[in-house]
Scaffold this motif. Structure first.
Motif, PDB file in Angstrom:
ATOM      1  N   VAL A 241      18.774 -24.838  -5.279  1.00 49.84           N
ATOM      2  CA  VAL A 241      19.429 -25.945  -6.003  1.00 49.84           C
ATOM      3  C   VAL A 241      18.367 -26.753  -6.757  1.00 49.84           C
ATOM      4  O   VAL A 241      18.525 -27.051  -7.947  1.00 49.84           O
ATOM      5  CB  VAL A 241      20.213 -26.870  -5.026  1.00 49.84           C
ATOM      6  CG1 VAL A 241      20.749 -28.093  -5.761  1.00 49.84           C
ATOM      7  CG2 VAL A 241      21.357 -26.113  -4.368  1.00 49.84           C
ATOM      8  N   SER A 242      17.270 -27.077  -6.086  1.00 51.97           N
ATOM      9  CA  SER A 242      16.215 -27.897  -6.707  1.00 51.97           C
ATOM     10  C   SER A 242      15.625 -27.186  -7.926  1.00 51.97           C
ATOM     11  O   SER A 242      15.338 -27.823  -8.947  1.00 51.97           O
ATOM     12  CB  SER A 242      15.077 -28.174  -5.720  1.00 51.97           C
ATOM     13  OG  SER A 242      15.590 -28.760  -4.577  1.00 51.97           O
ATOM     14  N   TYR A 243      15.461 -25.865  -7.810  1.00 53.51           N
ATOM     15  CA  TYR A 243      14.929 -25.070  -8.916  1.00 53.51           C
ATOM     16  C   TYR A 243      15.846 -25.202 -10.144  1.00 53.51           C
ATOM     17  O   TYR A 243      15.394 -25.441 -11.260  1.00 53.51           O
ATOM     18  CB  TYR A 243      14.823 -23.611  -8.451  1.00 53.51           C
ATOM     19  CG  TYR A 243      14.389 -22.620  -9.501  1.00 53.51           C
ATOM     20  CD1 TYR A 243      13.041 -22.371  -9.730  1.00 53.51           C
ATOM     21  CD2 TYR A 243      15.340 -21.916 -10.251  1.00 53.51           C
ATOM     22  CE1 TYR A 243      12.643 -21.448 -10.694  1.00 53.51           C
ATOM     23  CE2 TYR A 243      14.944 -20.996 -11.211  1.00 53.51           C
ATOM     24  CZ  TYR A 243      13.597 -20.765 -11.428  1.00 53.51           C
ATOM     25  OH  TYR A 243      13.216 -19.859 -12.376  1.00 53.51           O
TER      26      TYR A 243
ATOM     27  N   VAL B 204      18.135 -27.574 -10.742  1.00 50.67           N
ATOM     28  CA  VAL B 204      18.161 -28.973 -11.217  1.00 50.67           C
ATOM     29  C   VAL B 204      16.951 -29.215 -12.118  1.00 50.67           C
ATOM     30  O   VAL B 204      17.055 -29.787 -13.197  1.00 50.67           O
ATOM     31  CB  VAL B 204      18.175 -29.954 -10.009  1.00 50.67           C
ATOM     32  CG1 VAL B 204      17.849 -31.378 -10.444  1.00 50.67           C
ATOM     33  CG2 VAL B 204      19.528 -29.896  -9.299  1.00 50.67           C
ATOM     34  N   GLN B 205      15.810 -28.731 -11.667  1.00 46.09           N
ATOM     35  CA  GLN B 205      14.576 -28.922 -12.431  1.00 46.09           C
ATOM     36  C   GLN B 205      14.646 -28.224 -13.794  1.00 46.09           C
ATOM     37  O   GLN B 205      14.160 -28.730 -14.799  1.00 46.09           O
ATOM     38  CB  GLN B 205      13.440 -28.353 -11.583  1.00 46.09           C
ATOM     39  CG  GLN B 205      12.070 -28.811 -11.993  1.00 46.09           C
ATOM     40  CD  GLN B 205      11.041 -27.763 -11.599  1.00 46.09           C
ATOM     41  OE1 GLN B 205      11.265 -26.958 -10.680  1.00 46.09           O
ATOM     42  NE2 GLN B 205       9.936 -27.746 -12.308  1.00 46.09           N
ATOM     43  N   LYS B 206      15.321 -27.072 -13.838  1.00 44.68           N
ATOM     44  CA  LYS B 206      15.457 -26.335 -15.100  1.00 44.68           C
ATOM     45  C   LYS B 206      16.535 -26.934 -16.008  1.00 44.68           C
ATOM     46  O   LYS B 206      16.685 -26.530 -17.154  1.00 44.68           O
ATOM     47  CB  LYS B 206      15.849 -24.873 -14.821  1.00 44.68           C
ATOM     48  CG  LYS B 206      14.773 -24.076 -14.119  1.00 44.68           C
ATOM     49  CD  LYS B 206      13.816 -23.508 -15.133  1.00 44.68           C
ATOM     50  CE  LYS B 206      12.850 -22.536 -14.507  1.00 44.68           C
ATOM     51  NZ  LYS B 206      11.777 -22.165 -15.422  1.00 44.68           N
ATOM     52  N   GLY B 207      17.368 -27.829 -15.435  1.00 46.11           N
ATOM     53  CA  GLY B 207      18.455 -28.420 -16.221  1.00 46.11           C
ATOM     54  C   GLY B 207      19.714 -27.565 -16.227  1.00 46.11           C
ATOM     55  O   GLY B 207      20.544 -27.684 -17.130  1.00 46.11           O
ATOM     56  N   TRP B 208      19.859 -26.704 -15.219  1.00 46.47           N
ATOM     57  CA  TRP B 208      21.040 -25.842 -15.145  1.00 46.47           C
ATOM     58  C   TRP B 208      22.003 -26.431 -14.104  1.00 46.47           C
ATOM     59  O   TRP B 208      21.644 -26.601 -12.938  1.00 46.47           O
ATOM     60  CB  TRP B 208      20.647 -24.419 -14.720  1.00 46.47           C
ATOM     61  CG  TRP B 208      19.666 -23.772 -15.655  1.00 46.47           C
ATOM     62  CD1 TRP B 208      19.509 -24.029 -16.987  1.00 46.47           C
ATOM     63  CD2 TRP B 208      18.704 -22.769 -15.327  1.00 46.47           C
ATOM     64  NE1 TRP B 208      18.514 -23.243 -17.516  1.00 46.47           N
ATOM     65  CE2 TRP B 208      18.004 -22.451 -16.523  1.00 46.47           C
ATOM     66  CE3 TRP B 208      18.364 -22.093 -14.162  1.00 46.47           C
ATOM     67  CZ2 TRP B 208      16.989 -21.504 -16.569  1.00 46.47           C
ATOM     68  CZ3 TRP B 208      17.350 -21.138 -14.192  1.00 46.47           C
ATOM     69  CH2 TRP B 208      16.670 -20.853 -15.392  1.00 46.47           C
ATOM     70  N   GLY B 209      23.210 -26.721 -14.554  1.00 44.20           N
ATOM     71  CA  GLY B 209      24.129 -27.448 -13.689  1.00 44.20           C
ATOM     72  C   GLY B 209      25.220 -26.614 -13.068  1.00 44.20           C
ATOM     73  O   GLY B 209      25.550 -25.519 -13.546  1.00 44.20           O
ATOM     74  N   GLY B 210      25.816 -27.141 -11.995  1.00 44.68           N
ATOM     75  CA  GLY B 210      26.951 -26.491 -11.328  1.00 44.68           C
ATOM     76  C   GLY B 210      26.880 -26.636  -9.819  1.00 44.68           C
ATOM     77  O   GLY B 210      27.897 -26.709  -9.147  1.00 44.68           O
ATOM     78  N   ILE B 211      25.636 -26.677  -9.289  1.00 45.02           N
ATOM     79  CA  ILE B 211      25.517 -26.689  -7.825  1.00 45.02           C
ATOM     80  C   ILE B 211      24.783 -27.932  -7.311  1.00 45.02           C
ATOM     81  O   ILE B 211      24.512 -28.032  -6.125  1.00 45.02           O
ATOM     82  CB  ILE B 211      24.818 -25.405  -7.306  1.00 45.02           C
ATOM     83  CG1 ILE B 211      23.498 -25.172  -8.041  1.00 45.02           C
ATOM     84  CG2 ILE B 211      25.734 -24.189  -7.452  1.00 45.02           C
ATOM     85  CD1 ILE B 211      22.674 -24.022  -7.455  1.00 45.02           C
ATOM     86  N   GLU B 212      24.490 -28.885  -8.226  1.00 45.43           N
ATOM     87  CA  GLU B 212      23.716 -30.068  -7.815  1.00 45.43           C
ATOM     88  C   GLU B 212      24.398 -30.888  -6.720  1.00 45.43           C
ATOM     89  O   GLU B 212      23.742 -31.500  -5.887  1.00 45.43           O
ATOM     90  CB  GLU B 212      23.356 -30.946  -9.030  1.00 45.43           C
ATOM     91  CG  GLU B 212      24.506 -31.402  -9.904  1.00 45.43           C
ATOM     92  CD  GLU B 212      25.083 -30.297 -10.795  1.00 45.43           C
ATOM     93  OE1 GLU B 212      24.476 -29.214 -10.915  1.00 45.43           O
ATOM     94  OE2 GLU B 212      26.177 -30.526 -11.365  1.00 45.43           O
ATOM     95  N   ASN B 213      25.750 -30.880  -6.686  1.00 42.47           N
ATOM     96  CA  ASN B 213      26.451 -31.633  -5.635  1.00 42.47           C
ATOM     97  C   ASN B 213      26.270 -30.977  -4.268  1.00 42.47           C
ATOM     98  O   ASN B 213      26.614 -31.562  -3.254  1.00 42.47           O
ATOM     99  CB  ASN B 213      27.947 -31.752  -5.945  1.00 42.47           C
ATOM    100  CG  ASN B 213      28.221 -32.698  -7.101  1.00 42.47           C
ATOM    101  OD1 ASN B 213      27.455 -32.701  -8.066  1.00 42.47           O
ATOM    102  ND2 ASN B 213      29.260 -33.485  -7.012  1.00 42.47           N
ATOM    103  N   LEU B 214      25.736 -29.771  -4.272  1.00 45.39           N
ATOM    104  CA  LEU B 214      25.535 -29.045  -3.012  1.00 45.39           C
ATOM    105  C   LEU B 214      24.080 -29.160  -2.545  1.00 45.39           C
ATOM    106  O   LEU B 214      23.613 -28.374  -1.726  1.00 45.39           O
ATOM    107  CB  LEU B 214      25.948 -27.581  -3.181  1.00 45.39           C
ATOM    108  CG  LEU B 214      27.352 -27.365  -3.779  1.00 45.39           C
ATOM    109  CD1 LEU B 214      27.659 -25.885  -3.917  1.00 45.39           C
ATOM    110  CD2 LEU B 214      28.411 -28.036  -2.911  1.00 45.39           C
TER     111      LEU B 214
ATOM    112  N   SER C 241      21.501 -35.215  -8.040  1.00 43.33           N
ATOM    113  CA  SER C 241      20.988 -34.504  -6.865  1.00 43.33           C
ATOM    114  C   SER C 241      20.331 -35.494  -5.900  1.00 43.33           C
ATOM    115  O   SER C 241      20.561 -35.449  -4.686  1.00 43.33           O
ATOM    116  CB  SER C 241      19.991 -33.429  -7.317  1.00 43.33           C
ATOM    117  OG  SER C 241      19.408 -32.820  -6.204  1.00 43.33           O
ATOM    118  N   ASN C 242      19.541 -36.441  -6.441  1.00 47.23           N
ATOM    119  CA  ASN C 242      18.882 -37.431  -5.574  1.00 47.23           C
ATOM    120  C   ASN C 242      19.910 -38.302  -4.854  1.00 47.23           C
ATOM    121  O   ASN C 242      19.727 -38.648  -3.684  1.00 47.23           O
ATOM    122  CB  ASN C 242      17.952 -38.339  -6.393  1.00 47.23           C
ATOM    123  CG  ASN C 242      16.734 -37.577  -6.887  1.00 47.23           C
ATOM    124  OD1 ASN C 242      16.382 -36.534  -6.321  1.00 47.23           O
ATOM    125  ND2 ASN C 242      16.109 -38.060  -7.948  1.00 47.23           N
ATOM    126  N   ALA C 243      21.000 -38.656  -5.564  1.00 48.69           N
ATOM    127  CA  ALA C 243      22.050 -39.478  -4.936  1.00 48.69           C
ATOM    128  C   ALA C 243      22.676 -38.714  -3.766  1.00 48.69           C
ATOM    129  O   ALA C 243      22.902 -39.267  -2.690  1.00 48.69           O
ATOM    130  CB  ALA C 243      23.112 -39.859  -5.969  1.00 48.69           C
TER     131      ALA C 243
END
Ligand code: EPU
Length: 337
Positions: free
Chosen positions: A98-100, A102-112, A215-217
């Motif tokens: 997920v962190s990888y 988020v860092q790349k700016g690819w969304g969909g799983i950040e809430n997980l 993601s941080n939230a």
């Protein structure tokens, strides 16, 4: 294949119970999967795949072969103007993946974010949190069909995902997952509607959150509500949130006006099992080495030396008291062995 025998499973599950496994092997390559399954068939022994052991409770010794899934790697297989296609090894740590993204700016799983476990385990119970389920980002799943001994790639619809459910739970032990294919979005629509996400973003005065802010939230919410398995043994929600027909829900709500539930279709409501458990007096309760977590009643914790059987018996008591008070049968989310 390198076999170990009679090992303690304490360090291999997040509950940290000291049950034993008869045979154990680390899997680093797909070829080793075939070898391990062939060996099990010859010896007529059951097998079990372990990721980080974050959704499992051993209540007795396991007499078969444990395959510790260690196939890793995140590979971009395709890309369009709006989407990224990834194939990810089953043993990859979920939060790392997920962190990888988020860092790349690819969304969909950040809430997980911060869900314990591995990528290969994520489709099995269709992990979900804060308004999102992993099925929304899964394109397909690659697995060995241990019945036919053929490699298969199951499409999203073939996985028949449901709430904490999938084909892999319905046909338990048939498919041995080695990789998951994801489709992520380059201009994602962020999902911030969940109450505590809004509160945190508001507190931080963030009006247009980035993927990293969201993601941080989530990480902040999870760390405030859920125990860290490295500090206190647990497997996240021990129970599923039960569904109820509208009629039954309305009847229950009449008797218990404070009941927490939300509609999931015209005729069905989902109840907060945490509220039901708390209202039977379990929140923060402890019996010997086992307890109900004081910040989230859905979570059962091991205070150190609990056996799997003690944890199971404790969960049974919770189920019985919820049944007596609310006439609702709670189902366990955690795999019991
Ligand atoms: N609640 C209580 N008492 C409790 C716990 C919860 O009254 O002890 C109430 C809360 O106040 C809230 C409602 O129940 O109004 C829902 O609580 P929460 O937002 O914490 O979510 P949940 O339904 O208890 C589910 C998932 C979690 C996931 C959260 C957030 C299941 C079984 N659990 O919990 O998943 O993180 O939503 O989306 O669906 C997991 O599966 O391991 C897990 C932690």
């Amino acid at each position: 294949m390198r076999l170990e025998e009679n090992i303690s499973l304490k360090q291999y599950t997040t509950f940290g119970c000291n049950e034993t496994g008869r045979y154990f092997t680390n899997i680093k390559k797909t070829e080793e999967v075939i070898e391990a399954i062939t060996w099990c068939k010859e010896k007529q022994l059951p097998y079990l795949v372990l990721g980080t052991g974050s959704n499992i409770l051993f209540t007795k010794p396991f007499e078969g072969l444990i395959l510790k899934m260690g196939i890793i790697g995140i590979n971009k297989t395709n890309e369009t103007a709006t989407e990224v296609f990834l194939s990810v090894g089953a043993g990859e740590n979920w939060h790392h993946f997920v962190s990888y993204c988020v860092q790349k700016g690819w969304g969909g799983i950040e809430n997980l974010s911060l869900i314990p476990g591995t990528v290969g385990a994520s489709p099995i119970q269709n992990i979900g949190a804060y308004g999102v389920e992993v099925q929304e980002s899964i394109e397909s799943v690659t697995a060995l069909d241990t019945q036919t001994n053929h490699w298969v790639t199951l499409s999203n619809s073939e996985c028949t995902f449901g709430y904490r459910n999938s084909l892999f739970k319905k046909e338990k032990n048939r498919y041995l997952i080695t990789a998951v294919q994801f489709i992520l979005k380059k201009q994602p629509q962020l999902r911030t509607e969940y109450g505590s996400i809004k509160e945190i973003l508001h507190e931080k005065n963030i009006k247009n959150p980035s993927l990293a802010d969201l993601s941080n939230a989530i990480v902040q919410i999870r760390t405030s509500k859920l125990p860290d398995p490295s500090q206190l043994g647990n497997a996240g929600s021990f129970f599923k949130n039960p569904s109820l027909s509208k009629t039954n829900f309305e009847e229950l709500k009449n008797n218990f006006p404070e009941l927490i539930a939300y509609p999931i279709s015209d005729d069905t409501y989902k109840l907060a099992a945490g509220w039901l458990i708390e209202n039977c007096g379990w929140k923060g309760a402890r019996k010997g080495n086992v307890g109900c977590y004081d910040k989230q009643s859905l979570v059962i914790v091991n205070y150190g030396q609990a056996t799997g059987k003690e944890i199971y018996d404790f969960s049974e008591e919770i189920i019985q008291s919820v049944l007596t008070k609310f006439n609702i049968v709670l189902e366990r989310e955690v795999n019991i062995l």
